[in-house]
Structure formats: structure tokens, C-alpha cells
Write a protein that holds these residues in place. Sequence first.
Motif, short mmCIF file in Angstrom:
data_model
loop_
_atom_site.label_atom_id
_atom_site.label_comp_id
_atom_site.label_asym_id
_atom_site.label_seq_id
_atom_site.Cartn_x
_atom_site.Cartn_y
_atom_site.Cartn_z
N LEU A 5 0.82 -1.21 0.00
CA LEU A 5 0.00 0.00 0.00
C LEU A 5 0.86 1.26 0.00
O LEU A 5 0.47 2.28 -0.57
CB LEU A 5 -0.95 -0.02 1.19
N ILE A 8 1.93 1.80 -3.55
CA ILE A 8 0.81 2.35 -4.31
C ILE A 8 0.63 3.82 -3.98
O ILE A 8 0.35 4.64 -4.86
CB ILE A 8 -0.47 1.53 -4.03
N LEU A 9 0.79 4.20 -2.71
CA LEU A 9 0.72 5.61 -2.31
C LEU A 9 1.77 6.43 -3.04
O LEU A 9 1.48 7.52 -3.54
CB LEU A 9 0.90 5.75 -0.80
N ILE A 12 0.66 6.88 -6.60
CA ILE A 12 -0.42 7.85 -6.70
C ILE A 12 0.13 9.27 -6.58
O ILE A 12 -0.22 10.15 -7.36
CB ILE A 12 -1.50 7.60 -5.63
N PHE A 46 -0.03 2.20 7.11
CA PHE A 46 -0.61 1.09 6.36
C PHE A 46 -0.24 -0.27 6.94
O PHE A 46 -1.02 -1.22 6.85
CB PHE A 46 -0.20 1.15 4.89
N SER A 50 -3.15 -2.69 8.07
CA SER A 50 -3.19 -4.03 7.47
C SER A 50 -3.22 -5.10 8.54
O SER A 50 -3.97 -6.08 8.43
CB SER A 50 -1.98 -4.22 6.56
N ILE A 64 -7.98 -5.66 -0.70
CA ILE A 64 -7.83 -4.22 -0.49
C ILE A 64 -6.69 -3.68 -1.34
O ILE A 64 -6.80 -2.61 -1.94
CB ILE A 64 -7.62 -3.93 1.01
N VAL A 68 -7.19 -0.74 -4.19
CA VAL A 68 -6.44 0.52 -4.15
C VAL A 68 -5.52 0.63 -5.37
O VAL A 68 -5.37 1.71 -5.95
CB VAL A 68 -5.65 0.64 -2.83
N PHE A 71 -7.51 1.76 -8.43
CA PHE A 71 -7.75 3.20 -8.40
C PHE A 71 -6.49 3.99 -8.75
O PHE A 71 -6.55 5.00 -9.44
CB PHE A 71 -8.29 3.64 -7.04
N SER A 72 -5.34 3.53 -8.29
CA SER A 72 -4.11 4.27 -8.59
C SER A 72 -3.75 4.18 -10.07
O SER A 72 -3.32 5.17 -10.66
CB SER A 72 -2.95 3.74 -7.73
#
Length: 92
Positions: A5, A8-9, A12, A46, A50, A64, A68, A71-72
Motif C-alpha cells: 500500500l 501504491i501511495l 499515486i 498502512f 493491514s 484491499i 487501491v 484506483f491508482s
Amino acid sequence: GGVSLTAILYFILLKGLNSVTFIPEGFLEYIEENTFIIIGAGLIFFTIISQLLMSILKMNILKIIILVGTFSLALAFAGNDLVNFIGVPLAA
């Protein structure tokens, strides 16, 4: 889950938000100046979230991460077109 995550952040923040036109430039400069702080805080946050989701709620963290991540990717490749941003996660 926390590492995934956080990656991914990072994707993004650096790839997705650069192409969005309605974000003020001061916000983008703040992100560029404080990238390591944001990534470090995201990793801690995260990882804790998690672990709580897996141990207390017995959720599968992979669902999850995939949500996510979808969306990214939609944010990164759709640019400022809202229809493309919403359509990809809904199709998934």
C-alpha cells in the motif's frame, strides 16, 4: 500489506497527481519536498491498518491492495478525465 500500500501511495502521489489539473501547485511542491516523510508515515500507518484488518476483522488484505491499486492505475492513466478514472474501478 503495508509495503504494498505504501508503494501504491508513492505511485499515486508522484505519477497520478502530476497529471491532475485541479490540484494546486503549492500542494504538489509540498509533496515533492516531503516525499520521504510521507512515505515513512504511510508505511507505518498502512502496516498497522493491514495488521488490524487481518487479525481483528479477518479480512483478506489482497482484496484491499487490488482495489487501491486499481484506483491508482486509473488515476495515473486517466489524467484529468473523470469518466476514465471512475470507469476502470467500476469495471473491475
